[in-house]
Design an enzyme around this catalytic site. Structure first.
Site, short mmCIF file in Angstrom:
data_model
loop_
_atom_site.label_atom_id
_atom_site.label_comp_id
_atom_site.label_asym_id
_atom_site.label_seq_id
_atom_site.Cartn_x
_atom_site.Cartn_y
_atom_site.Cartn_z
N LYS A 134 37.52 36.65 47.22
CA LYS A 134 38.13 35.99 48.46
C LYS A 134 38.09 34.45 48.11
CE LYS A 134 33.73 36.76 49.66
NZ LYS A 134 33.45 36.73 48.08
N SER A 185 39.57 38.73 29.33
CA SER A 185 39.48 37.16 29.47
C SER A 185 40.32 36.53 28.42
CB SER A 185 37.85 36.86 29.22
OG SER A 185 37.93 35.37 29.18
N ARG A 186 40.79 35.40 28.59
CA ARG A 186 41.46 34.62 27.69
C ARG A 186 40.62 34.23 26.61
NH1 ARG A 186 44.04 31.15 32.58
NH2 ARG A 186 45.78 32.67 33.22
N ASP A 211 36.57 27.59 49.30
CA ASP A 211 35.19 28.01 48.81
C ASP A 211 34.49 28.73 49.78
OD1 ASP A 211 33.77 28.44 46.51
OD2 ASP A 211 32.20 27.19 47.67
N HIS A 257 44.71 33.72 41.75
CA HIS A 257 44.50 34.99 42.24
C HIS A 257 46.16 35.59 42.22
CE1 HIS A 257 40.30 34.62 44.15
NE2 HIS A 257 40.41 34.84 42.76
#
Length: 347
Positions: free
Chosen positions: A110, A49-50, A192, A92
């Protein structure tokens, strides 16, 4: 008409074991890891993670041994075989290309990208690198979906005429900077949730020849409600998505010899009913495996592991071509509604 076939879906616990790294420790990543840990032998060995705090908290919750600050460190980890990408879908493409360039296999949440062109870029890079890449269309790998697949393969429903699916998840937060409403983050109902309804139509009827969309854009310029009409030869697919109120979450496919109706929620483990041409119930199937809702994410993880060990760069159940075709449908629908691609959405 014949009764429903038995599912061919293998036990996810039987899949060969790979070492997974999680890129983006959000809610869906937590559910994916929990499903793997509960129902498979897969090993989740690293999270990146950042935010050091988020990565550490995720690792503590799911007993992940290695924590990386930054995505570059995660994909460089020699202990990681395959990277599960669970960042917002606007990220992504960059995240997948980073992992692929590091020689890692990737399973990408997705939609695999925000446009079909960007999806093509991901899959082309994976093919060139000789690594596995797949969109995480988990519904395709559920046992009930294999039952439907067999009916379609055998032509048991006769000549198909209609497929329907709905997935409106309820009122979205009204914060214009939220992921669901911000166009720069790929907001809107189609990106979404639309992947589910467009995929169902293409899974049952094939790639559409024409796409018609009607709906409503909200104040931020993203679609908050959409209805799709997808024409595939003489058959039609109807899909409904939205961010303004919850629908029933059901799906069906209709043919001259009968129809199948999948229980709510059709996108997770549930059940289905087979009806004859006269409308009478012919057979009933209910999921017996006790992996409800997102516990069903274990099936796509197991399928990914099998494919990688077999040396494949994708899964035939959900090939790159299908993921790209679904995004082509969503591209066309968004554009018809007036939802333009934000800057940077080009391959």
């Amino acid at each position: 008409m014949p009764l429903l076939p038995a599912t061919r879906t293998p036990d996810p616990a039987d899949a060969p074991v790979l070492r997974w790294g999680v890129l983006g420790p959000g809610e869906i990543a937590g559910d994916f890891v929990a499903a793997l840990q509960r129902h498979t032998r897969q090993r989740v060995v690293a999270v990146g993670s950042r935010s050091a705090e988020r990565a550490a908290a995720f690792a503590a919750t799911y007993a992940v041994p290695n924590v990386h600050v930054g995505y570059e460190a995660l994909v460089a980890d020699p202990e990681v075989d395959v990277v599960y990408i669970a960042t917002p879908h606007s990220e992504h493409t960059a995240n997948a290309l980073l992992a692929i360039a590091a020689g890692k296999h990737v399973l990408i949440e997705k939609p695999v990208a925000v446009t079909a062109d960007l999806a093509g870029t991901i899959f082309a890079a994976a093919e060139a690198a000789g690594v596995f890449a797949m969109e995480a269309m988990w519904t395709r790998f559920l046992p009930q979906t294999d039952v439907v697949a067999q009916l379609l393969e055998d032509g048991a429903l006769g000549r198909l005429s209609l497929a329907t699916a709905d997935f409106a998840g309820g009122p979205a937060p009204r914060d214009p900077s939220s992921r669901l409403l911000d166009p720069a983050q790929g907001g809107g109902a189609l990106l979404d949730l639309g992947v589910y309804v467009a995929w169902w139509s293409q899974f049952t009827l094939g790639t559409p020849d024409a796409v018609t969309a009607r709906g409503a854009l909200g104040p931020t310029g993203v679609d908050e409600q959409a209805t799709l009409l997808l024409e595939a030869g003489e058959a039609q697919g109807i899909g409904v998505v939205g961010l303004r109120g919850r629908t029933a979450w059901r799906a069906s496919v209709v043919g001259a010899a009968g129809r199948v109706e999948v229980d709510s929620p059709y996108w997770a483990a549930s059940g289905l009913t087979l009806f004859g041409a006269d409308g009478a119930v012919a057979d009933r199937w209910e999921d017996p495996y006790g992996r409800p809702f997102r516990q069903g994410l274990c099936y796509e993880g197991a399928a990914t592991a099998r494919a990688i060990v077999e040396g494949r760069t994708g899964c035939p159940e959900h090939p790159a071509e299908r993921a790209i075709a679904v995004l082509e449908t969503l591209d066309a629908a968004r554009h018809e509604l007036g939802y333009a691609d934000p800057p940077g959405w080009t391959a």
